[in-house]
Write an enzyme that holds these catalytic residues in place. Structure first.
Site: not given
Ligand code: SF4
Length: 296
Positions: A126, A162, A232
């Protein structure tokens, strides 16, 4: 022993959307390429590979001609779109709309002469896309210490990858504000240097902190299911471990260890935004079937 799957875990809507786009496309196209792993989860990649989705690297992509290629939720820099046009490649763009929005906002600030600072990991897909939007000009930092890379004399905007954590984002924003203030005092500047902090951390990630802490505290043992390269996943797993030291990270049920469950009554299973629901259910079944103490 009671085993519960966290209702708030699993795919975020951006990833659900990407997988749906891929599956829909694969109905009409027996074979399609994904530029990089579609999500950070090897088990889901295998499932989609069986339907015809082949993962390729950027080097492979540069050699392709006239094929169909999926852009995953992380997005891509403008150079990827240019190359596709040149090589007659049809792109199936499944970039998450949240990421597209961040790219657009960064482009606007960059076009207006701002120094763009991105809180993120420089090798993350990203971030590569976000930096690409600034033609490579953006400064990427991942800690307060690295704010020394930022030029405090320039008008500046701070964005975030993000999936980063909010507390560090705000610490970085404060540190940058402080550096800018020091510069004004030192040089007797009359007007403040223009500085904006744009919190672009996705609500799908940040909103989960509180609920995950509650879930981790409620269970004696937490099994967190995620690909080891999911950024994440790492953030969310650390939250579990911080709340409940008996938290374990696994990629699938083969990594479970019996000793984790000895004399424990409650086990919670949670996962990253890239962890499919079916995988967490499989882990639940494995714990129930294999590690459940035999009842006499
Ligand atoms: S966590 Fe999921 S909804 Fe949020 S930016 Fe990343 S891909 Fe998109």
């Amino acid at each position: 022993m009671k085993v519960t799957v966290d209702q708030h875990s699993g795919f975020c809507w951006g990833v659900v959307r990407t997988v749906e786009i891929a599956e829909e496309e694969l109905k009409a196209t027996p074979r399609m390429y994904s530029l990089g792993p579609i999500i950070h989860n090897p088990r889901e990649i295998d499932r989609l590979a069986q339907k015809g989705l082949e993962t390729i690297s950027h080097q492979d992509f540069a050699q392709l001609r006239g094929q169909k290629v999926l852009i995953r939720a992380h997005g891509e820099p403008p150079s990827t779109y240019e190359l596709a046009r040149k090589h007659n490649i049809t792109l199936v763009d499944a970039t998450c709309p949240v990421v597209t929005k961040v790219q657009e906002r960064i482009r606007k600030f960059h076009d207006n002469g701002y120094q763009v600072v991105i809180f993120g990991k420089k090798d993350h897909a990203e971030v590569i896309g976000l930096v690409g939007v600034t033609k490579g000009d953006a400064v990427v930092i991942k800690s307060v210490e690295e704010t020394s890379k930022v030029d405090p004399a320039r008008k500046t905007v701070l964005f975030s990858q993000t999936t980063m954590d909010k507390p560090t984002f705000y610490q970085i924003a404060d540190a940058l504000r402080e550096r800018i203030k020091e510069l004004e005092v030192g040089t007797f500047e009359e007007s403040a240097v223009d500085f904006h902090a744009k919190d672009t951390i996705c609500g799908q990630v940040s909103g989960r902190d509180k609920k995950l802490r509650e879930f981790a505290a409620k269970n004696e043992v937490v099994v967190f299911v995620a690909g080891r390269n999911s950024s994440n996943g790492k953030v969310l797993y650390e939250i579990c471990r911080d709340t409940n030291p008996r938290s374990y990270l696994i990629e699938d049920e083969t990594e479970l260890k019996g000793e984790w469950f000895e004399e424990r009554d409650t086990v919670g299973i949670s996962g990253a935004t890239s962890t499919p629901q079916w995988l967490m259910e499989r882990v639940k079944l494995a714990i129930e079937n294999i590690f459940q103490p035999a009842t006499v």
